[in-house]
Design an enzyme around this catalytic site. Structure first.
Site, PDB file in Angstrom:
ATOM      1  N   LYS A  98      -7.568  -7.051  37.997  1.00 55.47           N
ATOM      2  CA  LYS A  98      -8.636  -7.187  36.990  1.00 55.47           C
ATOM      3  C   LYS A  98      -8.714  -8.627  36.473  1.00 55.47           C
ATOM      4  CE  LYS A  98      -7.783  -6.059  32.513  1.00 55.47           C
ATOM      5  NZ  LYS A  98      -8.113  -7.120  31.538  1.00 55.47           N
ATOM      6  N   ASN A  99      -7.552  -9.182  36.112  1.00 50.54           N
ATOM      7  CA  ASN A  99      -7.588 -10.497  35.468  1.00 50.54           C
ATOM      8  C   ASN A  99      -7.807 -11.636  36.456  1.00 50.54           C
ATOM      9  OD1 ASN A  99      -7.377  -9.274  33.031  1.00 50.54           O
ATOM     10  ND2 ASN A  99      -5.170  -9.636  32.783  1.00 50.54           N
TER      11      ASN A  99
ATOM     12  N   CYS B 269      -8.421  -9.001  17.910  1.00 45.40           N
ATOM     13  CA  CYS B 269      -8.394  -7.722  18.612  1.00 45.40           C
ATOM     14  C   CYS B 269      -7.197  -6.938  18.094  1.00 45.40           C
ATOM     15  CB  CYS B 269      -8.332  -7.912  20.119  1.00 45.40           C
ATOM     16  SG  CYS B 269      -6.725  -8.401  20.701  1.00 45.40           S
TER      17      CYS B 269
ATOM     18  N   ARG C  14      -5.690 -13.987  18.324  1.00 43.85           N
ATOM     19  CA  ARG C  14      -6.127 -14.501  19.632  1.00 43.85           C
ATOM     20  C   ARG C  14      -7.147 -15.644  19.546  1.00 43.85           C
ATOM     21  NH1 ARG C  14      -6.783  -9.789  23.989  1.00 43.85           N
ATOM     22  NH2 ARG C  14      -6.477 -11.541  25.385  1.00 43.85           N
TER      23      ARG C  14
ATOM     24  N   ASP D  11       1.705  -7.814  29.447  1.00 48.77           N
ATOM     25  CA  ASP D  11       0.873  -6.677  29.852  1.00 48.77           C
ATOM     26  C   ASP D  11       1.695  -5.510  30.420  1.00 48.77           C
ATOM     27  OD1 ASP D  11      -1.335  -8.067  29.015  1.00 48.77           O
ATOM     28  OD2 ASP D  11      -1.892  -8.791  30.999  1.00 48.77           O
TER      29      ASP D  11
ATOM     30  N   ARG E 282     -10.898   0.473  31.475  1.00 54.02           N
ATOM     31  CA  ARG E 282     -11.231  -0.949  31.545  1.00 54.02           C
ATOM     32  C   ARG E 282     -10.404  -1.655  32.614  1.00 54.02           C
ATOM     33  NH1 ARG E 282     -10.402  -4.080  26.429  1.00 54.02           N
ATOM     34  NH2 ARG E 282     -10.799  -5.614  28.035  1.00 54.02           N
TER      35      ARG E 282
HETATM   36  N1  EPU Z   1      -3.529 -18.944  22.424  1.00 52.37           N
HETATM   37  C1  EPU Z   1      -3.737 -19.917  21.484  1.00 52.37           C
HETATM   38  N2  EPU Z   1      -4.864 -20.681  21.586  1.00 52.37           N
HETATM   39  C2  EPU Z   1      -5.774 -20.501  22.572  1.00 52.37           C
HETATM   40  C3  EPU Z   1      -5.565 -19.491  23.532  1.00 52.37           C
HETATM   41  C4  EPU Z   1      -4.417 -18.733  23.438  1.00 52.37           C
HETATM   42  O1  EPU Z   1      -2.927 -20.109  20.592  1.00 52.37           O
HETATM   43  O2  EPU Z   1      -6.782 -21.215  22.599  1.00 52.37           O
HETATM   44  C5  EPU Z   1      -2.333 -18.103  22.357  1.00 52.37           C
HETATM   45  C6  EPU Z   1      -2.680 -16.619  22.233  1.00 52.37           C
HETATM   46  O3  EPU Z   1      -2.880 -16.248  20.886  1.00 52.37           O
HETATM   47  C7  EPU Z   1      -1.478 -15.970  22.859  1.00 52.37           C
HETATM   48  C8  EPU Z   1      -1.089 -16.939  23.975  1.00 52.37           C
HETATM   49  O4  EPU Z   1      -1.672 -18.186  23.607  1.00 52.37           O
HETATM   50  O5  EPU Z   1      -0.437 -15.911  21.935  1.00 52.37           O
HETATM   51  C9  EPU Z   1      -1.565 -16.545  25.349  1.00 52.37           C
HETATM   52  O6  EPU Z   1      -2.957 -16.229  25.325  1.00 52.37           O
HETATM   53  P1  EPU Z   1      -3.891 -16.435  26.588  1.00 52.37           P
HETATM   54  O7  EPU Z   1      -5.002 -17.337  26.220  1.00 52.37           O
HETATM   55  O8  EPU Z   1      -3.056 -16.805  27.763  1.00 52.37           O
HETATM   56  O9  EPU Z   1      -4.487 -14.977  26.801  1.00 52.37           O
HETATM   57  P2  EPU Z   1      -5.878 -14.666  27.426  1.00 52.37           P
HETATM   58  O10 EPU Z   1      -6.205 -15.678  28.434  1.00 52.37           O
HETATM   59  O11 EPU Z   1      -6.862 -14.397  26.344  1.00 52.37           O
HETATM   60  C10 EPU Z   1      -5.016 -13.226  29.429  1.00 52.37           C
HETATM   61  C11 EPU Z   1      -5.231 -11.819  29.917  1.00 52.37           C
HETATM   62  C12 EPU Z   1      -4.506 -10.839  29.012  1.00 52.37           C
HETATM   63  C13 EPU Z   1      -3.022 -11.197  28.984  1.00 52.37           C
HETATM   64  C14 EPU Z   1      -2.852 -12.666  28.546  1.00 52.37           C
HETATM   65  C15 EPU Z   1      -1.411 -13.129  28.583  1.00 52.37           C
HETATM   66  C16 EPU Z   1      -7.421 -11.930  30.934  1.00 52.37           C
HETATM   67  C17 EPU Z   1      -8.839 -11.530  30.931  1.00 52.37           C
HETATM   68  N3  EPU Z   1      -6.654 -11.526  29.921  1.00 52.37           N
HETATM   69  O12 EPU Z   1      -5.587 -13.268  28.121  1.00 52.37           O
HETATM   70  O13 EPU Z   1      -4.654  -9.556  29.607  1.00 52.37           O
HETATM   71  O14 EPU Z   1      -2.342 -10.360  28.091  1.00 52.37           O
HETATM   72  O15 EPU Z   1      -3.634 -13.523  29.410  1.00 52.37           O
HETATM   73  O16 EPU Z   1      -0.905 -13.009  29.855  1.00 52.37           O
HETATM   74  O17 EPU Z   1      -6.970 -12.567  31.884  1.00 52.37           O
HETATM   75  C18 EPU Z   1      -4.806  -7.204  29.658  1.00 52.37           C
HETATM   76  O18 EPU Z   1      -5.117  -7.300  30.860  1.00 52.37           O
HETATM   77  O19 EPU Z   1      -4.532  -6.112  29.113  1.00 52.37           O
HETATM   78  C19 EPU Z   1      -4.764  -8.419  28.833  1.00 52.37           C
HETATM   79  C20 EPU Z   1      -4.802  -8.392  27.515  1.00 52.37           C
END
Ligand code: EPU
Length: 426
Positions: A22-23, A117, A122, A313, A405
Site C-alpha cells: 500500500k505505502n 489523526c 503528525r 506499522d 484501507r
Molecule cells: N514527522 C515530523 N515532521 C514531518 C513529517 C513527519 O516531525 O514533516 C514525524 C512524524 O510525526 C512521525 C515521524 O516523523 O513521528 C515519521 O513520520 P513520517 O512522515 O515518516 O510518516 P508518514 O510518511 O506520514 C508513512 C506511512 C505510515 C507509517 C509511517 C512511518 C504512508 C502513506 N504512510 O507515514 O503508514 O506509519 O510512514 O513508517 O506511507 C500505515 O500504513 O498504517 C501508516 C500509518
C-alpha cells in the site's frame, strides 16, 4: 459499515500470498503526475486507499482504469485542477504525496493540510522545508498548503529531512519526486530508507529520473528535462506479510507467507527468534507456527524505529502476540508516541496492558476471550483480528473499513487458512 465476526480457536494452516505494498503504490500512482504519458502498475493491491488515490488524481484531471487483477493504468495528460481537497486528504493522509509532483509539473499545488489523526499530531513541516529548498514559496491559507514554483521552475537544492523521530517517509518521497525535474542537483540528507522509498525511486528511474543513493540516508538527484511513462510492479507489502507471519505465530498450525521479502522484515524475524517462536524462511517466503500446546511466547520487548528497525506499522500486531507471552514485555513506540489506541480494545479481550508515557507494559495472560471491539485505525484493527483468531468465543470487530484501507480481503486470505471470519453489515 461492515463488521467482522471471528470465531476464535481455529488453528491456521496453509499458504497465503502477499499483495503489493500500500505505502509503495500510493506514491507511485502520485508520480504519474510527473509525466503526460501513461503509468502502468501491474497487480496493484485492491484497497480502499488505492481507490482514494485514483479519486484524488481524477480530481486533478488524470484518467485511470483498474483491471480485474488490480492492474492500474493512470495517465495525467493534462491538469484540470491544482487543488487536492479536504474530502480526500481527510480520508487518507497519503494523499499528501501529490504535493511534490503536482508542484513540479504545474508550478502550483494546493493540497489540504492533513491535520492530526488518531495516533497523534503528525506534522508535515519537513515536506514543506524540502520543497522550499527547491525554490518553492509556500503559505498556509484556509487549511490548504499553497505551494508555488519560482519563475523558471524548481531548482536543485540541499536539504536535511531529519525529524525528532528519524526521517519522514512521505516527506522524502515528496521532495524526491519534485527534485526529479528541477534544474540542477538536489541532495537530500537524512532521507528515509524504507523499502517503499526505494521502490518509488526505482519507478522514477524507470521514468527517466537520475537518482542515486536509494536505501541510504543521502540521496542525490540530478534534475532532467522531463519524465516518461513506464510499467512498474510495486514491492511486496512488508506490513501485510508481517501481519500474516504474526497470525501464524499466534494461531498457526503452520502458515506459509509467500511472495514476500524476508530481508525487509529482519527486525520482526529477530524478535520472533528472541520470543522463541518457530519459523523458517527462504528468499521470498516465511513459515511460522505457534509455540504448540502448553508453550507460550517468551516475553520480548520491541522499540519501534525507522527502517530497518522494528516498524511502527507492526507494533499493534506484535502487542497482540505479547498479550499471550509467558511474562512481562515492554513495547516502546518511538515513531508515534500516542499510537496505542488498540490497548484499550485488547484489554476488553482480557489482555493486561498498562501505559507509561510512550511505553506499554504487557503482562502476558494464558488466554484471551472474545468481546465486541472497535477498530480505531488500520494497524490497530489488524491487531484485533489477530487477537480474535485465538480468543475464546466470537469476537465482533466494528468499523472494519479501517482494515479495508490497507489489507486486501483479509477475511478471505485468512479464511483460506481455516480462520472463521464473517463480514456482515452493522
Ligand atoms: N514527522 C515530523 N515532521 C514531518 C513529517 C513527519 O516531525 O514533516 C514525524 C512524524 O510525526 C512521525 C515521524 O516523523 O513521528 C515519521 O513520520 P513520517 O512522515 O515518516 O510518516 P508518514 O510518511 O506520514 C508513512 C506511512 C505510515 C507509517 C509511517 C512511518 C504512508 C502513506 N504512510 O507515514 O503508514 O506509519 O510512514 O513508517 O506511507 C500505515 O500504513 O498504517 C501508516 C500509518
Amino acid at each position: 459499515m461492515d463488521r467482522f465476526l471471528i470465531d476464535g480457536g481455529r488453528p491456521l494452516a496453509g499458504t497465503i500470498s502477499t499483495s503489493g505494498a500500500k505505502n509503495a503504490v500510493l506514491p507511485v500512482l502520485a508520480a504519474s503526475l510527473l509525466t503526460s504519458e501513461p503509468l502502468l502498475v501491474p497487480g496493484a493491491p485492491i484497497l480502499a486507499d488505492v481507490r482514494t488515490m485514483l479519486e484524488v488524481l481524477g480530481s486533478l484531471g488524470s484518467t485511470s482504469s483498474v483491471a480485474e487483477d488490480g492492474s492500474v493504468e493512470v495517465q495525467s495528460a493534462e491538469h484540470t485542477s491544482n487543488v487536492a481537497g479536504w474530502e480526500y486528504v481527510r480520508k487518507m493522509r497519503g494523499s499528501v504525496c501529490v504535493l511534490g509532483p503536482l508542484l513540479a509539473r504545474t508550478g502550483r499545488a494546493e493540497v489540504s493540510l492533513p491535520g492530526g489523526c488518531v495516533f497523534g499530531v503528525r506534522p508535515i513541516d519537513v515536506h514543506l522545508k524540502g520543497l522550499e529548498a527547491l525554490g518553492a514559496t509556500i503559505r498556509i491559507e484556509h487549511g490548504f498548503i499553497v505551494a508555488e514554483s519560482p519563475a523558471g521552475g524548481l531548482r536543485g537544492g540541499e536539504v536535511f529531512l531529519g525529524t525528532p523521530f528519524g526521517s519522514s517517509v512521505t516527506g522524502t518521497m515528496n521532495v524526491m519526486m519534485a527534485a526529479t525535474t528541477a534544474r540542477g542537483r538536489t541532495i537530500i540528507q537524512s532521507a528515509a530508507c524504507e523499502p517503499e522509498v526505494v521502490d518509488l525511486g526505482e519507478c522514477l528511474i524507470a521514468m527517466g529520473a537520475k537518482i542515486s543513493g536509494l536505501g541510504s540516508p543521502v540521496l542525490e538527484i540530478e534534475g532532467v528535462e522531463g519524465l516518461t511513462g513506464t510499467t512498474h510492479r510495486v514491492v511486496p507489502d512488508r506490513i501485510e506479510a508481517g501481519t500474516f507471519v504474526l497470525a501464524g505465530a499466534i494461531a498457526g498450525a503452520r502458515v506459509r507467507v509467500e511472495g514476500c521479502r524476508p530481508d525487509h522484515l529482519a527486525a520482526l524475524l529477530d524478535r520472533l527468534w528472541q520470543a522463541g517462536m518457530p519459523f523458517e524462511h527462504g528468499a521470498d517466503w516465511i513459515e511460522t507456527q505457534s509455540c504448540g500446546l502448553g508453550h507460550r511466547p517468551r516475553p520480548t520487548d520491541v522499540t519501534t524505529q525507522p527502517y530497518p528497525g522494528f516498524p511502527t506499522d507492526l507494533q499493534a500486531q506484535w502487542m497482540a502476540l505479547m498479550c499471550l507471552a509467558d511474562g512481562v514485555s515492554v513495547v516502546t513506540e518511538r515513531i508515534y508516541p500516542d499510537r496505542y489506541m488498540h490497548m484499550a480494545e485488547l484489554a476488553r479481550m482480557g489482555a493486561r496492558i498498562r501505559r507509561q508515557g510512550g511505553t506499554a507494559i504487557v503482562e502476558g495472560v494464558d488466554r484471551l476471550s472474545s468481546a465486541p471491539v472497535t477498530a480505531s485505525d488500520l494497524r490497530a484493527s489488524a491487531a484485533l483480528v489477530l487477537a480474535g483468531l485465538v480468543a475464546q468465543g466470537q469476537t465482533e470487530i466494528h468499523r472494519v473499513y479501517h482494515i479495508d484501507r490497507g489489507y486486501q480481503e483479509i477475511e478471505k486470505k485468512l479464511g483460506a487458512l481455516g480462520a472463521q471470519i464473517e463480514r456482515t453489515r452493522e
